[in-house]
Write an enzyme that holds these catalytic residues in place. Structure first.
Site, PDB file in Angstrom:
ATOM      1  CG  LEU A 228     -45.007  -7.205  -1.054  1.00  0.00           C
ATOM      2  CD1 LEU A 228     -46.340  -6.574  -0.672  1.00  0.00           C
ATOM      3  CD2 LEU A 228     -44.226  -6.244  -1.920  1.00  0.00           C
TER       4      LEU A 228
ATOM      5  CB  SER B  33     -40.791  -6.494   3.432  1.00  0.00           C
ATOM      6  OG  SER B  33     -39.919  -6.120   2.409  1.00  0.00           O
ATOM      7  NE  ARG B  34     -37.592 -10.821   6.935  1.00  0.00           N
ATOM      8  CZ  ARG B  34     -37.664 -12.146   6.977  1.00  0.00           C
ATOM      9  NH1 ARG B  34     -37.188 -12.804   8.020  1.00  0.00           N
ATOM     10  NH2 ARG B  34     -38.210 -12.819   5.977  1.00  0.00           N
TER      11      ARG B  34
ATOM     12  CB  ILE C 206     -55.442 -11.353   7.803  1.00  0.00           C
ATOM     13  CG1 ILE C 206     -54.605 -10.493   6.845  1.00  0.00           C
ATOM     14  CG2 ILE C 206     -56.888 -10.967   7.691  1.00  0.00           C
ATOM     15  CD1 ILE C 206     -53.303 -11.143   6.383  1.00  0.00           C
TER      16      ILE C 206
ATOM     17  NE  ARG D 157     -50.389 -17.590  13.682  1.00  0.00           N
ATOM     18  CZ  ARG D 157     -51.039 -17.958  12.567  1.00  0.00           C
ATOM     19  NH1 ARG D 157     -51.934 -17.156  12.021  1.00  0.00           N
ATOM     20  NH2 ARG D 157     -50.772 -19.120  12.014  1.00  0.00           N
TER      21      ARG D 157
ATOM     22  CD  GLU E 141     -56.774 -16.230  17.454  1.00  0.00           C
ATOM     23  OE1 GLU E 141     -56.960 -17.406  17.077  1.00  0.00           O
ATOM     24  OE2 GLU E 141     -56.172 -15.387  16.777  1.00  0.00           O
TER      25      GLU E 141
ATOM     26  CG  HIS F 167     -57.513 -17.543  13.569  1.00  0.00           C
ATOM     27  ND1 HIS F 167     -56.394 -17.644  14.366  1.00  0.00           N
ATOM     28  CD2 HIS F 167     -57.040 -17.666  12.303  1.00  0.00           C
ATOM     29  CE1 HIS F 167     -55.308 -17.816  13.612  1.00  0.00           C
ATOM     30  NE2 HIS F 167     -55.684 -17.834  12.357  1.00  0.00           N
TER      31      HIS F 167
END
Lengths: 313, 322
Positions: free
Chosen positions: A152, A174-175, A230, A232, A261, A279
């Site tokens: 986030l 999230s962490r 979106i 990696r 890629e 990408h």
């Protein structure tokens, strides 16, 4: 003053290339037939590297360039740069945050809509003349579906705000939990996937987040759930993803990024429940120009002894 | 599925594929099905429908004076679309027939589709997907850059249930919303334009989601498209006839406007073939409402209108007959 050697790692943007060419002694790494020889020849004149999401600077390259002072990335992600090595050697690193946040978030929503409403298939259905013979089938509603966001940060938050316009309940992992955001926190990605219709990857790629979407997460998302990446390619176990999709264990995927890629697993090409993009998260004229200006601006600031614009290390 | 002899009689017309309301209707009413008979429609109606007071038109069968003349007892026409351009509303008014439409049932799905088409056009999603699947990404060459969606100025023509939901979805994208409608709506915070030409001049995107009437036919004509300009994009989720389609095709081919996302056309399912090869055009086969959720919602709205009618309660989604 002798001209400053800047090493550009791969073709990324014509405007950026021109701006760098105007100011510095620009070396285009991808045009060098013998890279080790090139590095040997220019090791004392290259003081800056310009990289992007595809190519940055690993420990070896950093060691090969003893006069390297700054790496300016044409991306917000820094997974292609050995940050530990940079810290150790006092090499500064900059990226392009904020200017691309909206584009990436827009694309995430675009991928969700294209996937759930089969917009690409609708487009080819009409353009192939098939509509004359019958209506297209029913597709899946987006509004009101629960969206689970991994990460986030700037981009994750921008995606959440857009999804709320579609009355989507927002969940996140999230962490650390963020108490004031008003979205539902899940302490593990599996639980997030269990409780979301749409799972979106929007966190940085680090050693901890590699394959954060693994088989267990995909099974938790299930045959009615969809994955949007979106971030990696390595965030997702791509081999498992292909299996989950072809075996019908996962409902669908919208992917802007892949592990190797521009290689994309060909098993995906025949699937109707995927949307595949090359990408293009930040690939608009406006945003690429803004990113280029940041790259050049950071380099100019550095070589003029002024504060960097968007320093990471 | 028992049918009580007390259940009111309802005339139903539908095409063979639109079966989503069959259960809802047979559970609640006695049905007179036009599609269960080999008779041509006017013959069937003359023979069997003289006493019918309620008619459910599933789909967009044209309801004109001629057809209505075979339904002398009709008091309620239930439509399953939002648009009622296929109905002679003036004749209904003259005959004292109330008309209901889909109300809000589709609005979310249509709004979603409009936004999806807009992002797909500007960010080249359909083109990009084809590019990857064809194997071109692995070869040398760059995929073209798209255009940013966030922050665009969007002019919405029609600010009813669909237009307001499109605006709500585009606001978090930082889009600047303005609109044209029959009348300015005081409760709406966006800038109002009393004519479409000025709206087009000041916007990057035009979204069409108003009803089709004599006043709005070809509301987007060549002049409006020239005003919108070569970077401008048109999104149409209303009716095909809102746009002068012949001129639009020319404008797209000649680069007078920048692109289009179209779910509707003047003569569906015919679509001008000049559009098929254009990457800046995304086409959809009138599918904006085609989700199971939308169909379930419209079925419920239809049933609710019928129940209200038969129990003398106010109708749920009456159409103003002018």
């Amino acid at each position: 003053m002798e001209s400053i050697g800047v090493l550009m790692m791969c073709p990324m943007n014509a405007y950026l290339e021109n701006e760098l060419q105007k100011r510095y002694n620009l070396h285009r790494f991808w045009t060098c037939p013998e890279k080790p020889a090139f590095l040997e020849t220019h090791r004392n004149s290259i003081r800056a590297i310009v990289g992007n999401a595809s190519a940055g600077a690993d420990a070896q390259l950093i060691d090969d360039l003893p006069k390297l002072e700054i790496i300016s990335s044409f991306s917000v992600g820094l997974d292609r740069i050995d940050l530990g090595k940079c810290k150790e050697k006092g090499i500064r690193v900059t990226n392009t945050p904020d200017v691309l946040t909206e584009d990436v978030a827009d694309l995430a929503i675009g991928l969700i809509l294209a996937l759930l409403r089969r917009l690409c298939q609708c487009d080819s259905y009409v353009k192939s003349g098939k509509w004359k013979y019958g209506d297209f089938k029913l597709t899946t509603k987006f509004s009101g579906k629960s969206v689970g966001i991994i990460g986030l940060g700037r981009i994750g938050t921008a995606i959440a705000k857009r999804a709320q316009g579609f009355s989507c309940p927002i969940n996140y992992y999230s962490r650390t939990e963020k108490p004031d955001v008003g979205y539902k926190y899940y302490p593990t990605v599996v639980e997030l996937a269990q409780n979301s219709d749409i799972l979106v990857v929007a966190c940085p790629l680090t050693d901890e987040t590699r394959h954060i979407v693994n088989r267990q997460v995909m099974d938790a998302l299930g045959p009615k759930g969809v994955l949007i990446n979106i971030g990696r390619g390595p965030h997702v176990d791509e081999k498992e993803l292909v299996k989950a999709l072809t075996e019908g264990r996962l409902g669908g995927a919208g992917l802007d990024v892949f592990e190797e890629e521009p290689h994309v697993p060909e098993e995906l090409f025949g699937l109707e429940n995927v949307v595949l993009l090359p990408h293009v998260g930040s690939a608009t004229v406006e945003t690429r120009n803004a990113m280029a200006d940041l790259v050049v601006g950071n380099l100019e600031a550095h070589f003029a002894g002024k504060p960097l614009l968007t320093q990471v290390v | 599925m028992s049918e009580s002899s007390e259940s009111p009689l309802v005339l139903v017309h539908r095409t063979p594929t639109l079966t989503y309301m069959d259960d809802h209707l047979s559970r609640n009413f006695r049905l007179l099905k036009t599609y269960a008979s080999p008779d041509p429609l006017p013959v069937f109606l003359s023979r069997h429908a003289a006493s019918v007071t309620a008619f459910v038109n599933i789909g967009r069968l044209k309801i004109d004076a001629e057809l209505l003349s075979h339904l002398p007892s009709l008091q309620l026409l239930v439509c399953t679309s939002v648009g009622t351009d296929h109905v002679d509303l003036a004749e209904c008014k003259r005959l004292g027939i109330a008309v209901t439409n889909a109300g809000d049932a589709f609005s979310d799905d249509v709004a979603d589709c409009a936004v999806g088409l807009l992002i797909s056009v500007l960010r080249l999603i359909s083109v990009g997907d084809r590019y990857v699947r064809s194997g071109k990404w692995a070869k040398p060459g760059e995929f073209q850059l798209g255009t940013k969606v966030s922050g665009k100025r969007v002019g919405i023509i029609g600010m009813g249930t669909i237009g307001s939901r499109i605006a709500k979805r585009l606001e978090p994208f930082g889009c600047i919303i303005s609109y044209n409608a029959r009348t300015q709506k005081q409760s709406i915070p966006y800038r109002y334009y009393s004519d479409v030409l000025s709206l087009a001049a000041d916007n990057d995107v035009l979204v069409l989601c108003c009803s089709l009437t004599d006043q709005t036919r070809h509301v987007v004509n060549r002049e409006v498209m020239e005003s919108l300009g070569k970077e401008g994009v048109i999104i149409n989720v209303g009716r095909g006839e809102l746009i002068d389609e012949k001129e639009m095709v020319k404008c797209l081919v000649e680069g007078v406007i920048g692109g289009a996302g179209l779910d509707v056309f003047e003569k569906e399912p015919q679509v001008p073939e000049e559009l098929f090869g254009l990457d800046n055009v995304v086409l959809s086969p009138h599918a904006a409402v085609a989700t199971p959720g939308a169909l379930e919602s419209v079925a419920q709205v239809a049933i609710a209108n019928l129940k209200a009618f038969f129990s003398n309660q106010p109708l749920v989604s009456p159409v103003r007959l002018g």
